[in-house]
Write a protein that holds these residues in place. Structure first.
Motif, short mmCIF file in Angstrom:
data_model
loop_
_atom_site.label_atom_id
_atom_site.label_comp_id
_atom_site.label_asym_id
_atom_site.label_seq_id
_atom_site.Cartn_x
_atom_site.Cartn_y
_atom_site.Cartn_z
N GLU A 20 0.84 -1.23 -0.24
CA GLU A 20 0.14 -0.11 0.02
C GLU A 20 0.96 1.02 0.07
N TYR A 21 2.04 1.31 0.62
CA TYR A 21 3.12 2.48 0.86
C TYR A 21 3.56 2.73 -0.55
N TYR A 22 3.85 1.53 -1.21
CA TYR A 22 4.64 1.79 -2.58
C TYR A 22 3.62 2.10 -3.68
N GLU A 23 2.33 2.13 -3.43
CA GLU A 23 1.21 2.68 -4.25
C GLU A 23 0.79 4.22 -4.02
N ILE A 24 1.11 4.47 -2.81
CA ILE A 24 0.85 5.91 -2.35
C ILE A 24 1.92 6.86 -2.35
N ALA A 25 3.13 6.38 -1.64
CA ALA A 25 4.25 7.08 -1.41
C ALA A 25 4.76 8.08 -2.60
N PRO A 26 4.90 7.48 -3.68
CA PRO A 26 5.37 8.06 -5.02
C PRO A 26 4.71 9.60 -5.25
N ARG A 27 3.30 9.42 -4.77
CA ARG A 27 2.33 10.51 -5.42
C ARG A 27 2.53 11.84 -4.31
N ILE A 28 2.80 11.28 -2.93
CA ILE A 28 3.05 11.82 -2.07
C ILE A 28 4.41 12.86 -2.29
N VAL A 29 5.27 12.15 -2.63
CA VAL A 29 6.66 12.83 -2.68
C VAL A 29 6.60 13.82 -3.79
N LEU A 30 5.72 13.57 -4.96
CA LEU A 30 5.69 14.49 -6.14
C LEU A 30 4.72 15.61 -5.63
N ALA A 31 3.80 15.29 -5.01
CA ALA A 31 2.75 16.48 -4.47
C ALA A 31 3.53 17.42 -3.37
N ILE A 32 4.72 16.85 -2.63
CA ILE A 32 5.26 17.78 -1.85
C ILE A 32 6.38 18.52 -2.55
N GLY A 33 6.95 17.64 -3.42
CA GLY A 33 7.79 18.58 -4.55
C GLY A 33 7.53 19.54 -5.13
N MET A 34 6.12 19.78 -5.42
CA MET A 34 5.22 20.92 -5.96
C MET A 34 5.17 22.23 -4.93
N GLN A 35 5.27 21.90 -3.73
CA GLN A 35 5.05 22.71 -2.78
C GLN A 35 6.15 23.97 -2.85
N LYS A 36 5.90 25.18 -2.45
CA LYS A 36 7.04 26.18 -2.56
C LYS A 36 8.15 25.84 -1.60
N ASP A 37 7.72 25.35 -0.38
CA ASP A 37 8.58 24.88 0.78
C ASP A 37 8.89 23.59 0.97
N SER A 38 9.34 22.93 -0.01
CA SER A 38 9.37 21.23 -0.02
C SER A 38 10.53 21.17 1.19
N SER A 39 11.41 21.91 1.27
CA SER A 39 12.68 21.37 2.03
C SER A 39 12.09 21.67 3.57
N GLY A 40 11.35 22.64 3.76
CA GLY A 40 10.67 23.01 5.48
C GLY A 40 9.81 21.90 5.50
N ILE A 41 9.02 21.45 4.47
CA ILE A 41 8.26 20.25 4.86
C ILE A 41 8.73 19.10 5.16
N TYR A 42 9.95 18.87 4.34
CA TYR A 42 10.98 17.48 4.68
C TYR A 42 11.37 17.52 5.91
N GLU A 43 11.76 19.04 6.46
CA GLU A 43 12.37 18.95 7.78
C GLU A 43 11.45 18.42 8.62
N GLY A 44 10.02 19.19 8.56
CA GLY A 44 9.20 18.71 9.57
C GLY A 44 8.88 17.03 9.59
N ILE A 45 8.69 16.64 8.44
CA ILE A 45 8.58 15.10 8.34
C ILE A 45 9.69 14.34 9.08
N TYR A 46 10.94 14.98 8.81
CA TYR A 46 12.03 14.15 9.68
C TYR A 46 11.95 14.35 11.09
N ARG A 47 11.73 15.53 11.54
CA ARG A 47 11.58 15.98 13.09
C ARG A 47 10.52 14.99 13.79
N ASP A 48 9.19 15.43 12.91
CA ASP A 48 8.03 14.80 13.73
C ASP A 48 7.73 13.23 13.68
N TYR A 49 8.24 12.72 12.55
CA TYR A 49 8.06 11.37 12.38
C TYR A 49 9.27 10.34 12.03
#
Length: 142
Positions: free
Chosen positions: A80-109
């Protein structure tokens, strides 16, 4: 395909590109988005300029292979993860602050999940990672 839905493009040089996210087309085609990737963790680590064999990726790959893939439930979770995760990564990559989003993911999860895996708290790691995926799915794909 999902990359078209996400506004992605295949560039002439063999990469699938959507915002800051970039994947080799031959990896996507040959691997069917499944060949050994920890997509979200990989994206986070790449945003931190860490190599593909960094501690975080190696630890979570080991956790996936030695714990999750040992049960039918775990195999379903990974699939299930392999089905959804690539779409999540692409969606985050389209955000203006993707680096900040990834920092939050690292810290929180990811950092807490890695700590759980190091401590042998496998169920806690599984729950936290699943919570992360559900949260990101709701936030970026809904």
């Amino acid at each position: 395909p999902f990359y078209a839905e996400m506004g992605g493009q295949v560039a002439d040089h063999g990469y699938l590109v959507a915002g800051d996210a970039k994947l080799r087309v031959n990896q996507v085609i040959a691997g069917g988005f499944r060949k050994g990737f920890c997509y979200i963790t990989t994206a986070v680590c790449e945003s931190q300029n860490k190599p593909d064999d960094c501690y975080e990726l190696m630890m979570l790959r080991h956790y996936r292979d030695s714990y999750l893939m040992q049960t039918e439930e775990g195999k379903r979770i990974v699939e299930e993860y392999y089905e959804i995760a690539p779409r999540i990564v692409l969606a985050i990559g389209m955000q203006k602050d993707s680096s900040g989003i990834y920092e939050g993911i690292y810290r929180d999860y990811l950092a807490p999940c890695i700590h759980f895996a190091e401590s042998g708290k496998n169920e806690e790691c599984k729950k936290l990672y699943m919570d992360m995926v559900r949260h990101l799915q709701t936030k970026y794909l809904s």
